[in-house]
Design a protein around this motif. Sequence first.
Motif, short mmCIF file in Angstrom:
data_model
loop_
_atom_site.label_atom_id
_atom_site.label_comp_id
_atom_site.label_asym_id
_atom_site.label_seq_id
_atom_site.Cartn_x
_atom_site.Cartn_y
_atom_site.Cartn_z
N SER A 1 0.83 -1.20 0.00
CA SER A 1 0.00 0.00 0.00
C SER A 1 0.86 1.25 0.00
O SER A 1 1.86 1.33 0.71
N ASP A 2 0.46 2.25 -0.80
CA ASP A 2 1.15 3.54 -0.79
C ASP A 2 0.33 4.60 -0.06
O ASP A 2 0.62 5.79 -0.15
N GLU A 3 -0.70 4.17 0.65
CA GLU A 3 -1.56 5.09 1.40
C GLU A 3 -1.16 5.11 2.86
O GLU A 3 -0.75 4.10 3.42
N ARG A 4 -1.32 6.25 3.48
CA ARG A 4 -1.02 6.38 4.90
C ARG A 4 -2.06 5.66 5.74
O ARG A 4 -3.26 5.75 5.48
N SER A 5 -1.58 4.98 6.78
CA SER A 5 -2.48 4.29 7.69
C SER A 5 -3.10 5.29 8.67
O SER A 5 -2.60 6.40 8.84
N PRO A 6 -4.19 4.90 9.36
CA PRO A 6 -4.75 5.78 10.38
C PRO A 6 -3.73 6.15 11.46
O PRO A 6 -3.71 7.30 11.93
N ASP A 7 -2.88 5.20 11.84
CA ASP A 7 -1.84 5.50 12.84
C ASP A 7 -0.87 6.55 12.32
O ASP A 7 -0.44 7.45 13.07
N THR A 8 -0.53 6.45 11.05
CA THR A 8 0.39 7.41 10.45
C THR A 8 -0.23 8.80 10.40
O THR A 8 0.42 9.81 10.73
N LEU A 9 -1.48 8.88 9.99
CA LEU A 9 -2.17 10.17 9.91
C LEU A 9 -2.28 10.81 11.29
O LEU A 9 -2.08 12.03 11.44
N ALA A 10 -2.58 10.00 12.29
CA ALA A 10 -2.70 10.53 13.65
C ALA A 10 -1.35 11.04 14.15
O ALA A 10 -1.27 12.11 14.78
N ALA A 11 -0.26 10.28 13.87
CA ALA A 11 1.07 10.71 14.29
C ALA A 11 1.48 12.00 13.58
O ALA A 11 2.06 12.90 14.20
N ALA A 12 1.18 12.09 12.29
CA ALA A 12 1.52 13.30 11.53
C ALA A 12 0.78 14.51 12.10
O ALA A 12 1.35 15.61 12.20
N PHE A 13 -0.47 14.32 12.47
CA PHE A 13 -1.24 15.43 13.05
C PHE A 13 -0.66 15.86 14.39
O PHE A 13 -0.51 17.06 14.66
N ARG A 14 -0.31 14.88 15.23
CA ARG A 14 0.26 15.22 16.54
C ARG A 14 1.58 15.97 16.38
O ARG A 14 1.84 16.97 17.08
N LEU A 15 2.42 15.50 15.47
CA LEU A 15 3.71 16.16 15.26
C LEU A 15 3.53 17.56 14.71
O LEU A 15 4.20 18.51 15.15
N ALA A 16 2.65 17.71 13.72
CA ALA A 16 2.42 19.03 13.13
C ALA A 16 1.92 20.00 14.19
O ALA A 16 2.38 21.16 14.26
N THR A 17 1.00 19.55 15.03
CA THR A 17 0.48 20.41 16.10
C THR A 17 1.59 20.79 17.07
O THR A 17 1.71 21.97 17.46
N TYR A 18 2.41 19.81 17.43
CA TYR A 18 3.52 20.08 18.35
C TYR A 18 4.48 21.09 17.73
O TYR A 18 4.91 22.06 18.40
N TYR A 19 4.85 20.89 16.48
CA TYR A 19 5.83 21.77 15.84
C TYR A 19 5.29 23.18 15.65
O TYR A 19 6.05 24.16 15.75
N VAL A 20 4.01 23.31 15.37
CA VAL A 20 3.41 24.65 15.26
C VAL A 20 3.56 25.40 16.58
O VAL A 20 3.94 26.59 16.61
N HIS A 21 3.27 24.72 17.68
CA HIS A 21 3.42 25.36 19.00
C HIS A 21 4.89 25.64 19.31
O HIS A 21 5.22 26.68 19.91
N LEU A 22 5.77 24.74 18.91
CA LEU A 22 7.20 24.95 19.13
C LEU A 22 7.68 26.20 18.41
O LEU A 22 8.40 27.04 18.99
N VAL A 23 7.29 26.35 17.15
CA VAL A 23 7.70 27.52 16.36
C VAL A 23 7.15 28.80 16.99
O VAL A 23 7.87 29.81 17.10
N ALA A 24 5.90 28.77 17.41
CA ALA A 24 5.30 29.96 18.04
C ALA A 24 6.07 30.34 19.30
O ALA A 24 6.33 31.54 19.54
N ASP A 25 6.45 29.35 20.11
CA ASP A 25 7.18 29.63 21.34
C ASP A 25 8.58 30.16 21.04
O ASP A 25 9.05 31.11 21.69
N ILE A 26 9.25 29.57 20.05
CA ILE A 26 10.61 30.00 19.74
C ILE A 26 10.62 31.37 19.08
O ILE A 26 11.57 32.15 19.25
N ARG A 27 9.58 31.71 18.34
CA ARG A 27 9.50 33.08 17.80
C ARG A 27 9.47 34.10 18.93
O ARG A 27 10.06 35.18 18.82
#
Length: 418
Positions: free
Chosen positions: A187-213
């Motif tokens: 399969s070349d499609e992302r699994s539900p676990d992958t999508l959930a992990a990507a969302f968690r990381l993206a959310t974390y990194y957005v907050h990290l960038v805001a804090d470091i700014r």
Amino acid sequence: MRTDHPDHQDGRAPAERPVDYDPFSYEVQEDPYPIYAWMREYAPVYRNAERDFYAVSRYADVAAVLRDPARFTNRNGISLEPSLWGPQAYKNVFFLALDPPDHATMRSLVAKDFTPRHVGQRTERIRELTRRRLDPLLEAGDSFDFAADFAAAVPNDVVCEMLGIPEADWDTIRTDTDLLTKRENASDERSPDTLAAAFRLATYYVHLVADIRKHPSDNLTSILCQANVKGVKLSDSEIVAFIFLIVSGGNESTGKLIGNAWYHGWRLPEVQRAGLGGRFGDWVNETLRFDNSSQMTSRTSTEDTVLHDTLVPAGSRVVVLHAAANRDHRVFDDPETFDIDRDTRKMLSFGAGPHHCLGGALAKVEMEVVMEEVAKDVESYEIDAANAKRVHSAHQRGFQSLPTTVKRHRRSVRPSFV
């Protein structure tokens, strides 16, 4: 020191094709090298009609494609996954989806932090982070999971610290980053676990960038937050894409390389003795050539191109197999042999051309430091191969788990090479 004796030492393959080449197939991922050997000899421009790509596997062709961004562009990204391929790829992989001169402009924002000189200045800190992971494992006993508990952890710790990610979050970041490559068989499609992990990381990194700014410090994320490109600051989404890129590269590629070296050291006792005896650089370099964690990348052809009497039409997806090129008998003698004495300078493990791996120097230092620190305490080791587990990824080759039992040095003093 040649330690393998396969049936086809010259790198040539029998005429019968082992399997179809599908990078998403678990069967291919378990051992891609027989199909690579067949492709180099009988289908140097391989066509996978179902996945709609061409693949090049010979050293000369791989090097030529990597060095020619005008004819083989990165603009659609470097991955075959539908969610990562196309004009929007820049949002996911940042400057890896750019061609010169834009690529050089973006890469230059952080390039100096990955030069051999700057990496050399980090060596002692890498050593400290290595001991912080290794010492508790050795104190707990002689058996531990070399891949999951150690090899994957050290490079992740290094890049997280470089990016300004708080130490308390390093293991969580690593766990979710590991999930990003999870795919079902074929399969070349992302699994539900992958999508959930990507969302968690993206959310974390957005907050990290805001804090470091708000609170810049001495780290790569702060550099990007303060950077100007032609008078315009990078957006939060661009910085988040960069963080994804750096963490994934450090976590996936380097950690799996360390595990691959460890596995081949177990498989080949002479390599293990030489490696633990002080030949860290040779062990690392031949692992990079023989069994690189990074197996392939992708490009888009910008014009009709004929390779080996095969037309690659403009707009085609082209898979570039640098792991296959590293075993081309036209360049390397007895390429299917793991030879710790080999001259590996021609290997394409870190790519070639303008997209030559940004973190190559850091990866080599991390690998050598890790092996050196292990060798201070470990005389030899065994792997429980029956319970070892490989990761399944179209791009990355390595181990999820390598259960290991070590034998300590009997003498109280450490080896003389330390």
